[in-house]
Design an enzyme around this catalytic site. Structure first.
Site, PDB file in Angstrom:
ATOM      1  CE  LYS A 195      13.149  -9.250  25.564  1.00 43.10           C
ATOM      2  NZ  LYS A 195      14.513  -9.735  25.303  1.00 43.10           N
ATOM      3  CD  GLU A 270      13.860  -1.096  40.321  1.00 42.98           C
ATOM      4  OE1 GLU A 270      14.880  -0.394  40.462  1.00 42.98           O
ATOM      5  OE2 GLU A 270      12.946  -1.132  41.147  1.00 42.98           O
ATOM      6  CB  CYS A 304      21.461   0.057  37.413  1.00 43.13           C
ATOM      7  SG  CYS A 304      21.238  -1.121  38.745  1.00 43.13           S
ATOM      8  CD  GLU A 401      23.098   3.620  32.849  1.00 41.41           C
ATOM      9  OE1 GLU A 401      22.392   3.439  31.837  1.00 41.41           O
ATOM     10  OE2 GLU A 401      22.859   3.090  33.948  1.00 41.41           O
TER      11      GLU A 401
HETATM   12  P1  NAD Z   1      17.887  -2.368  27.368  1.00 42.45           P
HETATM   13  O1  NAD Z   1      16.914  -1.324  27.788  1.00 42.45           O
HETATM   14  O2  NAD Z   1      18.545  -2.228  26.064  1.00 42.45           O
HETATM   15  O3  NAD Z   1      17.189  -3.812  27.358  1.00 42.45           O
HETATM   16  C1  NAD Z   1      16.490  -4.305  28.476  1.00 42.45           C
HETATM   17  C2  NAD Z   1      15.506  -5.353  28.014  1.00 42.45           C
HETATM   18  O4  NAD Z   1      14.514  -4.713  27.217  1.00 42.45           O
HETATM   19  C3  NAD Z   1      16.110  -6.454  27.144  1.00 42.45           C
HETATM   20  O5  NAD Z   1      15.516  -7.684  27.473  1.00 42.45           O
HETATM   21  C4  NAD Z   1      15.709  -6.029  25.746  1.00 42.45           C
HETATM   22  O6  NAD Z   1      15.622  -7.097  24.821  1.00 42.45           O
HETATM   23  C5  NAD Z   1      14.347  -5.432  26.008  1.00 42.45           C
HETATM   24  N1  NAD Z   1      13.846  -4.506  24.985  1.00 42.45           N
HETATM   25  C6  NAD Z   1      14.550  -3.792  24.096  1.00 42.45           C
HETATM   26  N2  NAD Z   1      13.712  -3.067  23.302  1.00 42.45           N
HETATM   27  C7  NAD Z   1      12.463  -3.324  23.740  1.00 42.45           C
HETATM   28  C8  NAD Z   1      11.166  -2.867  23.360  1.00 42.45           C
HETATM   29  N3  NAD Z   1      10.992  -1.996  22.373  1.00 42.45           N
HETATM   30  N4  NAD Z   1      10.092  -3.330  24.042  1.00 42.45           N
HETATM   31  C9  NAD Z   1      10.247  -4.189  25.058  1.00 42.45           C
HETATM   32  N5  NAD Z   1      11.443  -4.678  25.457  1.00 42.45           N
HETATM   33  C10 NAD Z   1      12.544  -4.233  24.819  1.00 42.45           C
HETATM   34  O7  NAD Z   1      18.926  -2.473  28.573  1.00 42.45           O
HETATM   35  P2  NAD Z   1      20.230  -3.370  28.647  1.00 42.45           P
HETATM   36  O8  NAD Z   1      21.232  -2.779  27.717  1.00 42.45           O
HETATM   37  O9  NAD Z   1      19.875  -4.805  28.540  1.00 42.45           O
HETATM   38  O10 NAD Z   1      20.667  -3.103  30.174  1.00 42.45           O
HETATM   39  C11 NAD Z   1      21.365  -1.999  30.569  1.00 42.45           C
HETATM   40  C12 NAD Z   1      20.464  -0.947  31.191  1.00 42.45           C
HETATM   41  O11 NAD Z   1      19.708  -1.511  32.266  1.00 42.45           O
HETATM   42  C13 NAD Z   1      21.236   0.193  31.825  1.00 42.45           C
HETATM   43  O12 NAD Z   1      20.646   1.433  31.488  1.00 42.45           O
HETATM   44  C14 NAD Z   1      21.115  -0.078  33.325  1.00 42.45           C
HETATM   45  O13 NAD Z   1      21.273   1.067  34.137  1.00 42.45           O
HETATM   46  C15 NAD Z   1      19.758  -0.659  33.407  1.00 42.45           C
HETATM   47  N6  NAD Z   1      19.618  -1.455  34.639  1.00 42.45           N
HETATM   48  C16 NAD Z   1      18.885  -0.946  35.687  1.00 42.45           C
HETATM   49  C17 NAD Z   1      18.784  -1.666  36.873  1.00 42.45           C
HETATM   50  C18 NAD Z   1      17.981  -1.136  38.039  1.00 42.45           C
HETATM   51  O14 NAD Z   1      17.650  -1.935  38.910  1.00 42.45           O
HETATM   52  N7  NAD Z   1      17.655   0.150  38.108  1.00 42.45           N
HETATM   53  C19 NAD Z   1      19.429  -2.889  37.002  1.00 42.45           C
HETATM   54  C20 NAD Z   1      20.173  -3.366  35.926  1.00 42.45           C
HETATM   55  C21 NAD Z   1      20.251  -2.651  34.751  1.00 42.45           C
END
Ligand code: NAD
Length: 511
Positions: A195, A270, A304, A401
């Site tokens: 997803k 991650e 990230c 962050e």
């Molecule tokens: P997010 O946590 O809002 O969303 C990530 C994914 O989770 C999306 O596909 C979203 O639709 C889904 N999601 C949201 N609510 C959910 C739920 N209740 N159950 C299951 N899935 C759900 O993150 P974002 O805003 O898309 O991305 C930014 C974040 O990602 C930042 O905190 C960044 O640091 C992190 N990130 C980490 C890495 C890493 O490798 N450590 C890499 C890229 C991004």
């Protein structure tokens, strides 16, 4: 202050880009396009305001259908039992197809996320390389054997695919992040449901078509689209799922882990970061300044790994901040489709507001905005690269962050103090240290609690090196030589050879 005040977008270039991409897509379940038949999610370019793509707003029943297809492909299909040679062949073919369609994939990621096109192109090239690395690892996957247990005993440790894996990915590196998960799970023989973020689903949907073309059997990789709480949450709770691989925010990662705990699924997380770059007076200043600028503003800071905290030795802090502010003002912010652009648009108006409110809170707490902080006039959402000085460790801007083009600077006197500041946050994803003194650099690298520490470089990456976080930055590692093994279970086979020589209870006497 920055010379750029307004972002112009080129309408003709936008029309050409829109004409070159698939504009509407369906979900991909059981080797077929499946439309939810209901509402669709419209994605507008955050840089241009134009409608780019629409994808189905999937619901629980779609998640369940995709998990069913993955389970059936695991239980009945050939993939979990396929030879490593054949699995590797499919992954290599996929890498070739990614390269064939590189421009389409790059345009999709650029138009949906607002990232610069040159950067998107290099992310797609990097992703193809990861698929090839996974193909190589597929042929190396093996267990263990023990012939040291005595003449009548043999021990084997098999590595079997863990089963059905669900993958949930964010919007900041749409194609790269799915490529850090999917090829390794496929190499292990798992079946998957992916997803992507609701804002950047199209390159992952395109990948599903490429996998089918490469010969991946039906049901092995399924892609569903929609909002997290509607279609993401069921992927974390369903008892048919054996493992969740999640990349996203720490807050949502915790929810996914809580849901997974009900059926004790394996989780790989991650998550976020608040990564320090620690800069000493003996560093190559030009290189450190360039890395500080790159670390803060690459991908508009929506990264990230962003170097969002600068820990500057007090002897150089004033001059460093002066020069960093000048460089921040020179960074080319602009139309992501322009090949000269280095920093594109912020992902959404809500996210832009969130970043600006964090800058406002820092100012109210006594920090000093040296440059940036303002939105740029445009049809899209652009923010000036921002430098925040006079930051104290207890301020939110030093701990949370921001996920935007904002860097905050703190100062230190001793190495002990620098390590203490570096470790004084809940995250531990990555860090950088800049010094020509090998003892200083290695002391910092060993003292900082982070999954990756760069010495005299920043944000370099290669599939051979594992990536992941300490503390609330995550759980487990992606990439590296164990990346395929992470998607396996170990099975012990303990075997007796020859006639039985010892008995638990006295043997019944036979006549
Ligand atoms: P997010 O946590 O809002 O969303 C990530 C994914 O989770 C999306 O596909 C979203 O639709 C889904 N999601 C949201 N609510 C959910 C739920 N209740 N159950 C299951 N899935 C759900 O993150 P974002 O805003 O898309 O991305 C930014 C974040 O990602 C930042 O905190 C960044 O640091 C992190 N990130 C980490 C890495 C890493 O490798 N450590 C890499 C890229 C991004």
């Amino acid at each position: 202050m920055s010379a750029i005040t307004k972002i112009q977008v080129d309408g003709a270039r936008l029309s050409k880009a829109l004409a070159a991409i698939p504009r509407t897509r369906s979900m991909w379940i059981g080797g077929k396009e499946v439309d939810a038949g209901g509402e669709r999610i419209e994605r507008r370019s955050p840089a241009h305001g134009a409608l780019v793509t629409t994808v189905p707003r999937g619901q629980t029943k779609d998640a369940e259908a995709a998990i069913g297809a993955a389970q059936s492909a695991f239980d009945n299909g050939p993939w979990p039992h396929e030879t490593a040679s054949n699995r590797s062949r499919v992954l290599l073919k996929t890498a070739d197809l990614i390269e064939r369609d590189a421009e389409t994939l790059a345009l999709l990621d650029t138009l949906e996320s607002g990232k610069p096109i040159t950067q998107a192109r290099s992310e797609i090239a990097g992703a193809a390389d990861i698929w090839r690395y996974a193909a190589a690892l597929a042929r190396e996957l093996h267990g263990d054997s023990y012939a040291s247990l005595g003449r009548d005993r043999l021990g084997f440790v098999l590595r079997e695919p863990i089963g059905v894996v669900t993958m949930i990915t964010p919007w900041n590196f749409p194609f790269l992040i799915v490529s850090q998960k999917l090829p390794f799970a496929l190499a292990a023989g798992c079946t998957c449901v992916v997803k992507p973020s609701e804002m950047t689903s199209s390159s992952t949907l395109h990948l599903a078509h490429l996998l089918a073309e490469a010969g991946l059997p039906e049901g092995v990789c399924n892609v569903v689209t929609g909002y997290g709480p509607e279609i993401g949450a069921p992927l974390t709770a369903d008892d048919r799922v054996d493992m969740i691989s999640f990349t996203g925010s720490t807050a949502v990662g915790k929810k996914a882990m809580a849901a997974a705990s009900q059926t004790l699924k394996k989780v790989s997380m991650e998550l976020g970061g608040k990564n320090p770059q620690i800069i000493y007076p003996d560093a190559d200043m030009d290189a450190a300044l360039d890395a500080a600028t790159f670390g803060a503003y690459f991908n508009a800071g929506e990264c990230c790994n962003a170097g969002s905290r600068l820990l500057l030795h007090e002897g150089i802090a004033d001059e460093f901040l002066k020069q960093l502010s000048a460089r921040a003002e020179d960074v080319r912010v602009g139309d992501p489709l322009d090949p000269e652009t280095l920093v594109g648009a912020i992902i959404s108006p809500d996210h832009l507001c969130k970043i600006q409110s964090q800058i406002g809170a820092a100012r109210a707490a006594g920090a000093d905005i040296r440059t940036g902080g303002d939105q740029l006039a445009s049809v899209g959402y652009f923010l000036k690269p921002t430098v925040v000085a006079n930051v104290r460790p207890e301020m939110a801007i030093a701990r949370d962050e921001v996920f935007g083009p904002v860097v905050s600077a703190l100062t230190f006197k001793t190495t002990g103090e620098a390590i203490g500041l570096a470790n004084n946050v809940g995250y531990g994803l990555s860090a950088g240290v800049w010094s020509r003194d090998i003892d200083t650099a290695t002391a910092v690298a060993r003292g900082v609690r982070a999954g990756t520490v760069w010495i005299n470089t920043f944000m370099d990456g290669t599939p051979e090196l594992p990536f992941g976080g300490y503390k609330q930055s995550g759980l487990g590692r992606e990439l590296g030589r164990n990346a395929v093994a992470d998607y396996t279970e170990e099975k012990t086979i303990h075997m007796h050879n020859g006639p039985r020589t010892s008995w638990w209870a006295a043997r019944a006497k036979t006549a």
